[in-house]
Write an enzyme that holds these catalytic residues in place. Structure first.
Site, PDB file in Angstrom:
ATOM      1  N   TYR A 154      29.108   6.724   1.377  1.00  0.00           N
ATOM      2  CA  TYR A 154      28.155   6.385   2.293  1.00  0.00           C
ATOM      3  C   TYR A 154      28.178   4.971   2.299  1.00  0.00           C
ATOM      4  O   TYR A 154      28.152   4.359   1.197  1.00  0.00           O
ATOM      5  CB  TYR A 154      26.839   7.236   1.961  1.00  0.00           C
ATOM      6  CG  TYR A 154      27.026   8.516   2.089  1.00  0.00           C
ATOM      7  CD1 TYR A 154      26.515   9.013   3.522  1.00  0.00           C
ATOM      8  CD2 TYR A 154      27.174   9.481   1.061  1.00  0.00           C
ATOM      9  CE1 TYR A 154      26.662  10.515   3.860  1.00  0.00           C
ATOM     10  CE2 TYR A 154      27.400  10.844   1.601  1.00  0.00           C
ATOM     11  CZ  TYR A 154      26.968  11.243   2.711  1.00  0.00           C
ATOM     12  OH  TYR A 154      27.227  12.758   3.016  1.00  0.00           O
ATOM     13  N   CYS A 333      31.264  -0.144  13.053  1.00  0.00           N
ATOM     14  CA  CYS A 333      30.908   0.730  12.062  1.00  0.00           C
ATOM     15  C   CYS A 333      30.341   1.764  12.616  1.00  0.00           C
ATOM     16  O   CYS A 333      29.407   1.787  13.571  1.00  0.00           O
ATOM     17  CB  CYS A 333      30.130   0.214  11.057  1.00  0.00           C
ATOM     18  SG  CYS A 333      29.922   1.480   9.496  1.00  0.00           S
ATOM     19  N   GLU A 373      34.938  -0.036  10.072  1.00  0.00           N
ATOM     20  CA  GLU A 373      34.836   1.114   9.248  1.00  0.00           C
ATOM     21  C   GLU A 373      33.992   2.359   9.903  1.00  0.00           C
ATOM     22  O   GLU A 373      32.850   2.296  10.168  1.00  0.00           O
ATOM     23  CB  GLU A 373      33.773   0.665   7.802  1.00  0.00           C
ATOM     24  CG  GLU A 373      34.020   1.885   6.759  1.00  0.00           C
ATOM     25  CD  GLU A 373      33.399   1.282   5.498  1.00  0.00           C
ATOM     26  OE1 GLU A 373      34.469   0.721   4.792  1.00  0.00           O
ATOM     27  OE2 GLU A 373      32.401   1.001   5.162  1.00  0.00           O
TER      28      GLU A 373
HETATM   29  P1  FAD Z   1      30.885  18.630   5.133  1.00  0.00           P
HETATM   30  O1  FAD Z   1      30.261  19.916   4.447  1.00  0.00           O
HETATM   31  O2  FAD Z   1      32.084  17.780   4.040  1.00  0.00           O
HETATM   32  O3  FAD Z   1      31.785  18.923   6.271  1.00  0.00           O
HETATM   33  C1  FAD Z   1      32.514  18.170   7.089  1.00  0.00           C
HETATM   34  C2  FAD Z   1      33.666  19.102   7.573  1.00  0.00           C
HETATM   35  O4  FAD Z   1      33.155  19.758   8.546  1.00  0.00           O
HETATM   36  C3  FAD Z   1      34.689  18.186   8.436  1.00  0.00           C
HETATM   37  O5  FAD Z   1      35.511  17.757   7.461  1.00  0.00           O
HETATM   38  C4  FAD Z   1      35.321  19.180   9.075  1.00  0.00           C
HETATM   39  O6  FAD Z   1      36.164  20.012   8.837  1.00  0.00           O
HETATM   40  C5  FAD Z   1      34.006  20.113   9.588  1.00  0.00           C
HETATM   41  N1  FAD Z   1      33.227  19.781  10.856  1.00  0.00           N
HETATM   42  C6  FAD Z   1      32.666  18.686  11.082  1.00  0.00           C
HETATM   43  N2  FAD Z   1      32.165  18.738  12.384  1.00  0.00           N
HETATM   44  C7  FAD Z   1      32.696  19.756  13.117  1.00  0.00           C
HETATM   45  C8  FAD Z   1      32.645  20.013  14.359  1.00  0.00           C
HETATM   46  N3  FAD Z   1      31.898  19.662  15.197  1.00  0.00           N
HETATM   47  N4  FAD Z   1      33.319  21.588  14.550  1.00  0.00           N
HETATM   48  C9  FAD Z   1      33.888  22.139  13.612  1.00  0.00           C
HETATM   49  N5  FAD Z   1      33.913  21.631  12.339  1.00  0.00           N
HETATM   50  C10 FAD Z   1      33.362  20.404  11.905  1.00  0.00           C
HETATM   51  N6  FAD Z   1      27.768   9.188   6.818  1.00  0.00           N
HETATM   52  C11 FAD Z   1      26.465   9.034   6.938  1.00  0.00           C
HETATM   53  O7  FAD Z   1      25.655   9.691   7.716  1.00  0.00           O
HETATM   54  N7  FAD Z   1      26.027   7.573   6.853  1.00  0.00           N
HETATM   55  C12 FAD Z   1      26.776   6.723   6.255  1.00  0.00           C
HETATM   56  O8  FAD Z   1      26.420   5.580   6.420  1.00  0.00           O
HETATM   57  C13 FAD Z   1      28.147   6.955   6.233  1.00  0.00           C
HETATM   58  N8  FAD Z   1      29.258   6.015   5.623  1.00  0.00           N
HETATM   59  C14 FAD Z   1      30.197   6.652   5.421  1.00  0.00           C
HETATM   60  C15 FAD Z   1      31.248   5.521   5.255  1.00  0.00           C
HETATM   61  C16 FAD Z   1      32.485   5.782   4.791  1.00  0.00           C
HETATM   62  C17 FAD Z   1      33.592   4.745   4.220  1.00  0.00           C
HETATM   63  C18 FAD Z   1      32.949   7.004   5.189  1.00  0.00           C
HETATM   64  C19 FAD Z   1      34.507   7.454   4.879  1.00  0.00           C
HETATM   65  C20 FAD Z   1      32.009   7.976   5.680  1.00  0.00           C
HETATM   66  C21 FAD Z   1      30.631   7.712   5.851  1.00  0.00           C
HETATM   67  N9  FAD Z   1      29.739   8.717   6.331  1.00  0.00           N
HETATM   68  C22 FAD Z   1      28.569   8.559   6.473  1.00  0.00           C
HETATM   69  C23 FAD Z   1      30.175  10.119   6.355  1.00  0.00           C
HETATM   70  C24 FAD Z   1      29.941  10.923   5.049  1.00  0.00           C
HETATM   71  O9  FAD Z   1      30.942  10.604   4.193  1.00  0.00           O
HETATM   72  C25 FAD Z   1      30.202  12.351   5.301  1.00  0.00           C
HETATM   73  O10 FAD Z   1      31.422  12.719   5.952  1.00  0.00           O
HETATM   74  C26 FAD Z   1      28.935  12.973   6.221  1.00  0.00           C
HETATM   75  O11 FAD Z   1      27.758  12.892   5.646  1.00  0.00           O
HETATM   76  C27 FAD Z   1      29.621  14.601   5.946  1.00  0.00           C
HETATM   77  O12 FAD Z   1      29.484  15.128   4.948  1.00  0.00           O
HETATM   78  P2  FAD Z   1      29.001  16.656   4.500  1.00  0.00           P
HETATM   79  O13 FAD Z   1      29.311  17.080   3.349  1.00  0.00           O
HETATM   80  O14 FAD Z   1      27.830  16.686   5.000  1.00  0.00           O
HETATM   81  O15 FAD Z   1      29.943  17.724   5.385  1.00  0.00           O
END
Ligand code: FAD
Ligand code: A2P
Length: 375
Positions: A154, A333, A373
């Site tokens: 994040y 970003c 990013e």
């Molecule tokens: P997970 O449970 O990991 O689910 C994500 C997975 O669900 C995906 O990989 C995909 O397989 C699946 N998926 C997602 N959407 C769909 C769809 N529409 N249909 C089917 N499958 C789907 N997030 C923020 O909120 N704020 C930030 O500031 C932020 N900064 C970031 C900075 C960087 C450098 C990076 C790499 C990411 C950043 N993110 C940010 C994103 C964050 O890291 C997570 O990816 C995001 O919060 C989702 O994680 P999760 O564990 O909730 O989802």
């Protein structure tokens, strides 16, 4: 997500030898420049090191671009050594405490986006970070294979001094991921965990990581920011650093350049930190411009949803006049999906000035003036 995350993590791992070899140097550097609370006490300490500045005329000349950016990259690399990276790793995360967790959205907004702050007190080594870096969060619980969850990255939304200016907190701006699959609503693991977490709860934090989104050193640099949704996180940190009175005093860094934020949100109620930015605009009208693209309330010239790339096109002349300035940096970003649209808009905007964007962009990147990013 996985690709960008891997990039940042691998980028971080790439620094492991440097960190092992120079860990004591980095820590001494930080300690020498911070008071007991971790608050930076000198201007030079407060800067991150993307000190690269190169005129567009030079950037567009391949031979001179190579020579100049070579020297500038060396300079930037040196300054980057001062940036803390991977102080806490996934196997030995820092256990922080949630200070606050509140919604950033107004009545009628779409989805869920929260501002979340963690206390970093007691970290050994001190959990320092710079504006533009990210942290990792390891959600509690296990995945479907019974293994601990992997970390998610994040972007940090606070300055190094934290929202309380005491240098012992870090804040995030998190959107809960939700999508439909086979007629069911799926909640993202980590984003839901973060949006639900309560003050006093403990949380595993890693990092900081990332050197892509660091701010330039010069007080008279210009900073163009293109953000969608939570992509505003690093920009919020930059703008606090530039325009919050207490930050300006703490940093002894008086931003004198032009900052121009293009912010994309689906509805007015979804604009993040909008009243803070409006306040900065009222206080620093000569230094801060704030252009909004409200996709589901405004239309572009073709009658479609208004995106930040449409605003880029509307402002092409002024934007490229700014990019001509060697002290102008561009930061992008948020949604990965916006990259092609921004590229297309920059191509059209550049062409109207007789510039080939496909040639210019890699040169700006090489010169350390193009920062991306997306996730
Ligand atoms: P997970 O449970 O990991 O689910 C994500 C997975 O669900 C995906 O990989 C995909 O397989 C699946 N998926 C997602 N959407 C769909 C769809 N529409 N249909 C089917 N499958 C789907 N997030 C923020 O909120 N704020 C930030 O500031 C932020 N900064 C970031 C900075 C960087 C450098 C990076 C790499 C990411 C950043 N993110 C940010 C994103 C964050 O890291 C997570 O990816 C995001 O919060 C989702 O994680 P999760 O564990 O909730 O989802
Ligand atoms: P929309 O969803 O109306 O198509 P949030 O993260 O709060 O949903 O905000 C993201 C913003 O970025 C929304 O306004 C969204 O518009 C917009 N957006 C979606 N896709 C793109 C894209 N390809 N280029 C630029 N902006 C986009």
């Amino acid at each position: 997500m996985a690709y960008s995350e891997a990039q940042v993590v691998v980028g971080g791992l790439g620094h492991v030898p440097v960190i092992i070899g120079a860990a004591w140097m980095i820590q001494s550097f930080i300690k020498a420049r911070t008071g007991p609370s971790g608050v930076a006490t000198s201007t030079k300490a407060a800067v991150s090191g993307n000190t690269v500045a190169q005129p567009l005329s030079e950037v567009t000349t391949p031979s001179s671009a190579q020579t100049t950016s070579g020297a500038q990259n060396q300079q930037a690399k040196k300054a980057h050594q001062a940036v803390p990276v991977n102080l806490f790793k996934p196997k030995t995360p820092f256990i922080g405490t949630v200070v606050e967790n509140y919604s950033l959205l107004k009545e009628g907004a779409i989805g869920r986006v929260n501002h979340i702050t963690f206390n970093l007190s007691g970290a050994d080594p001190q959990f320092n970070y710079f504006e533009g870096q990210s942290i990792g969060i390891i959600p509690a619980g296990e995945d479907s294979n019974g293994k601990p969850h992997k970390l998610r990255l994040y972007s940090i939304a606070s300055t190094r001094h934290g929202d309380n200016f005491e240098g012992n907190t870090v804040s995030l701006c998190v959107r809960q991921l939700q999508y439909e699959k086979d007629g069911q609503t799926i909640d993202g693991v980590c984003s839901t965990y973060l949006c639900d977490i309560a003050p006093g709860d403990k949380i595993k934090i890693t990092g900081p990581v990332g050197k892509e989104m660091l701010l330039p050193e010069e007080e008279d640099s210009n900073v163009i920011m293109l953000a969608t949704g939570t992509g505003i996180a690093p920009m919020r940190a930059y703008l606090r650093r530039m325009f919050e009175n207490t930050e300006r005093k703490l940093n002894s860094w008086n931003f004198k350049g032009k900052a121009w934020l293009f912010m994309g949100a689906p509805k007015t109620a979804n604009l993040l930190y909008d009243s803070d930015f409006e306040w900065y605009r009222s206080q620093f009208p000569d230094n801060f411009r704030y252009t909004k693209a409200i996709s589901r309330e405004q239309n572009n010239v073709k009658g479609g949803r208004m995106y930040i790339q449409d605003r880029v096109l509307e402002n092409a002349d002024e934007l490229f006049a700014l990019i001509e300035n060697p002290k102008t940096h561009i930061y992008l970003c948020g949604l990965k999906g916006m990259e092609p649209g921004i590229d297309e808009a920059m191509t059209t905007a550049a062409a109207s000035k007789g510039i080939d964007w496909s040639e210019l962009r890699p040169k700006l990147k090489k010169a350390g003036r193009w920062h991306v990013e997306t996730y």
